[in-house]
Design a protein around this motif. Sequence first.
Motif, mmCIF file in Angstrom:
data_model
loop_
_atom_site.group_PDB
_atom_site.id
_atom_site.type_symbol
_atom_site.label_atom_id
_atom_site.label_comp_id
_atom_site.label_asym_id
_atom_site.label_seq_id
_atom_site.Cartn_x
_atom_site.Cartn_y
_atom_site.Cartn_z
ATOM 1 N N ILE A 102 0.945 -1.181 0.123
ATOM 2 C CA ILE A 102 0.008 0.128 -0.133
ATOM 3 C C ILE A 102 1.115 1.271 0.021
ATOM 4 C CG2 ILE A 102 -1.843 1.184 1.099
ATOM 5 C CD1 ILE A 102 -2.642 -1.359 2.463
ATOM 6 N N PRO A 103 0.934 2.162 -1.065
ATOM 7 C CA PRO A 103 1.751 3.372 -1.187
ATOM 8 C C PRO A 103 1.014 4.374 -0.353
ATOM 9 C CG PRO A 103 0.263 3.321 -3.028
ATOM 10 C CD PRO A 103 -0.013 1.847 -2.186
ATOM 11 N N TYR A 104 1.290 4.471 0.911
ATOM 12 C CA TYR A 104 0.711 5.195 1.956
ATOM 13 C C TYR A 104 2.018 5.860 2.767
ATOM 14 C CZ TYR A 104 -1.508 6.413 6.663
ATOM 15 O OH TYR A 104 -1.978 7.102 7.794
ATOM 16 N N ALA A 154 -13.487 -0.438 4.473
ATOM 17 C CA ALA A 154 -12.269 -0.984 4.009
ATOM 18 C C ALA A 154 -12.475 -2.665 4.749
ATOM 19 C CB ALA A 154 -11.094 -0.377 4.948
ATOM 20 N N ARG A 155 -11.414 -3.388 4.355
ATOM 21 C CA ARG A 155 -11.420 -4.647 4.690
ATOM 22 C C ARG A 155 -9.993 -4.711 5.650
ATOM 23 N NH1 ARG A 155 -10.705 -8.363 -0.521
ATOM 24 N NH2 ARG A 155 -11.001 -9.883 1.030
ATOM 25 N N THR A 156 -10.575 -5.305 6.917
ATOM 26 C CA THR A 156 -9.142 -5.557 7.934
ATOM 27 C C THR A 156 -9.672 -6.773 8.541
ATOM 28 O OG1 THR A 156 -8.120 -4.503 9.644
ATOM 29 C CG2 THR A 156 -10.652 -3.955 9.531
ATOM 30 N N GLN A 157 -8.425 -7.256 9.336
ATOM 31 C CA GLN A 157 -8.693 -8.526 9.987
ATOM 32 C C GLN A 157 -7.962 -8.153 11.669
ATOM 33 O OE1 GLN A 157 -7.938 -11.977 8.115
ATOM 34 N NE2 GLN A 157 -7.550 -13.025 9.840
ATOM 35 N N GLU A 189 -12.949 -8.354 9.169
ATOM 36 C CA GLU A 189 -14.272 -7.512 9.527
ATOM 37 C C GLU A 189 -14.179 -6.346 8.386
ATOM 38 O OE1 GLU A 189 -15.932 -8.041 12.213
ATOM 39 O OE2 GLU A 189 -14.756 -9.163 13.523
ATOM 40 N N ALA A 190 -15.410 -5.477 8.408
ATOM 41 C CA ALA A 190 -15.563 -4.645 7.584
ATOM 42 C C ALA A 190 -15.239 -3.366 8.620
ATOM 43 C CB ALA A 190 -16.911 -4.484 6.910
ATOM 44 N N LEU A 191 -14.497 -2.589 8.090
ATOM 45 C CA LEU A 191 -13.926 -1.276 8.861
ATOM 46 C C LEU A 191 -15.206 -0.314 9.324
ATOM 47 C CD1 LEU A 191 -12.017 0.221 10.584
ATOM 48 C CD2 LEU A 191 -11.244 1.397 8.227
ATOM 49 N N ASP A 192 -15.867 -0.191 8.308
ATOM 50 C CA ASP A 192 -17.201 0.671 8.662
ATOM 51 C C ASP A 192 -18.267 0.374 9.537
ATOM 52 O OD1 ASP A 192 -18.173 -1.307 6.491
ATOM 53 O OD2 ASP A 192 -19.573 0.146 5.934
ATOM 54 N N ALA A 193 -18.238 -1.344 9.899
ATOM 55 C CA ALA A 193 -19.243 -1.814 10.530
ATOM 56 C C ALA A 193 -18.431 -1.709 11.890
ATOM 57 C CB ALA A 193 -19.504 -3.282 10.057
ATOM 58 N N GLN A 223 -8.952 -2.829 -1.231
ATOM 59 C CA GLN A 223 -8.772 -3.945 -2.093
ATOM 60 C C GLN A 223 -7.974 -5.255 -1.367
ATOM 61 O OE1 GLN A 223 -5.653 -2.111 -4.720
ATOM 62 N NE2 GLN A 223 -7.038 -0.430 -5.156
ATOM 63 N N GLY A 224 -8.003 -5.232 -0.133
ATOM 64 C CA GLY A 224 -7.690 -6.407 0.834
ATOM 65 C C GLY A 224 -6.222 -6.410 0.830
ATOM 66 N N LEU A 225 -5.339 -5.377 0.522
ATOM 67 C CA LEU A 225 -3.852 -5.590 0.688
ATOM 68 C C LEU A 225 -3.406 -4.930 2.062
ATOM 69 C CD1 LEU A 225 -3.270 -3.153 -2.428
ATOM 70 C CD2 LEU A 225 -3.498 -5.679 -2.369
ATOM 71 N N ALA A 226 -4.181 -5.397 3.150
ATOM 72 C CA ALA A 226 -3.712 -5.285 4.312
ATOM 73 C C ALA A 226 -4.128 -6.263 5.004
ATOM 74 C CB ALA A 226 -4.384 -3.782 5.228
ATOM 75 N N LEU A 227 -4.610 -7.339 4.224
ATOM 76 C CA LEU A 227 -5.113 -8.563 5.047
ATOM 77 C C LEU A 227 -3.905 -9.598 5.031
ATOM 78 C CD1 LEU A 227 -8.282 -9.312 3.197
ATOM 79 C CD2 LEU A 227 -8.008 -8.461 5.366
ATOM 80 N N PRO A 228 -3.911 -10.208 5.896
ATOM 81 C CA PRO A 228 -2.631 -11.264 6.316
ATOM 82 C C PRO A 228 -2.788 -12.535 5.112
ATOM 83 C CG PRO A 228 -4.459 -11.879 7.925
ATOM 84 C CD PRO A 228 -4.827 -10.786 6.996
ATOM 85 N N GLY A 229 -1.559 -13.201 4.937
ATOM 86 C CA GLY A 229 -1.374 -14.111 4.075
ATOM 87 C C GLY A 229 -2.155 -15.307 4.863
ATOM 88 N N PRO A 230 -2.477 -16.399 3.839
ATOM 89 C CA PRO A 230 -2.919 -17.845 4.286
ATOM 90 C C PRO A 230 -2.111 -18.420 5.415
ATOM 91 C CG PRO A 230 -2.046 -17.890 2.340
ATOM 92 C CD PRO A 230 -1.901 -16.496 2.645
ATOM 93 N N ASP A 231 -0.740 -18.214 5.452
ATOM 94 C CA ASP A 231 -0.178 -18.726 6.699
ATOM 95 C C ASP A 231 0.133 -18.013 7.770
ATOM 96 O OD1 ASP A 231 1.352 -16.872 5.557
ATOM 97 O OD2 ASP A 231 3.405 -17.790 5.416
#
Length: 248
Positions: A102-104, A154-157, A189-193, A223-231
Amino acid sequence: MKIAIAGGTGVVGAPTAAAVRTAGHEAVVLARSEGVDLLTGTGLDAALDGVDAVIDTANVTTLSADAATEFFTTATGNLIAASDRAGVGHIVLLSIVGIDRIPYDYYAGKLAQEKVVEASPVPWTIQRATQFHEFSAQMFARAKIGPVRVAPRARTQPVAASEVGERLATVAAGTAQGLARDFAGPHEEALDAMVKAYAKAVGHGGWLPSLSIPTKQMKGMRQGLALPGPDADLGHQTFAEWVAARRR
């Protein structure tokens, strides 16, 4: 073991220090309130005397890439140099999942910090974690358009800060791993929720519309770019459990 925690009074630093003590180790808090300044190096050598491992959770609040990079590279560079002089055997950096995707601006500072750690003469581990449950409170406080608060989509975990602290304490007491497995919460989770649930829990009754905020960070998270990988290794406390403890 004697373990030092840089930023040991912060949102994750304080529970990290508590986790170090709970595990039976001696915790040394590196903070200005304890006479240690990471940016100047004042007090570092004395504080690290006899320390076996260091955990770096120090943070800065800024939206500037230059300011974030200056803070993180200077503070962590000073910490590593003092750790090397003191014969510290392991340095652990807390970082963030997705900063390389993420280019932040703030993430640019964290990436620069990771590079400093990767060049460290002290054996190192970088532990990336997802956003904490407290991210909902931060977004509730900061996300505004004029006078209106909004709930960013946003999408976050999210993960419990206390569980991140436990993870860091465990990692620091072990051998250096390089880049460790991501650490995340149990569910996406959905960040707005999340923001709306937090607002309700603290008694906010006003209008709180969901909105796709056009910032680099929020675009990447949608876009889900801050979500963790499957491992990734996962914590246990859900966001629902965390927010329930904050209901008025």
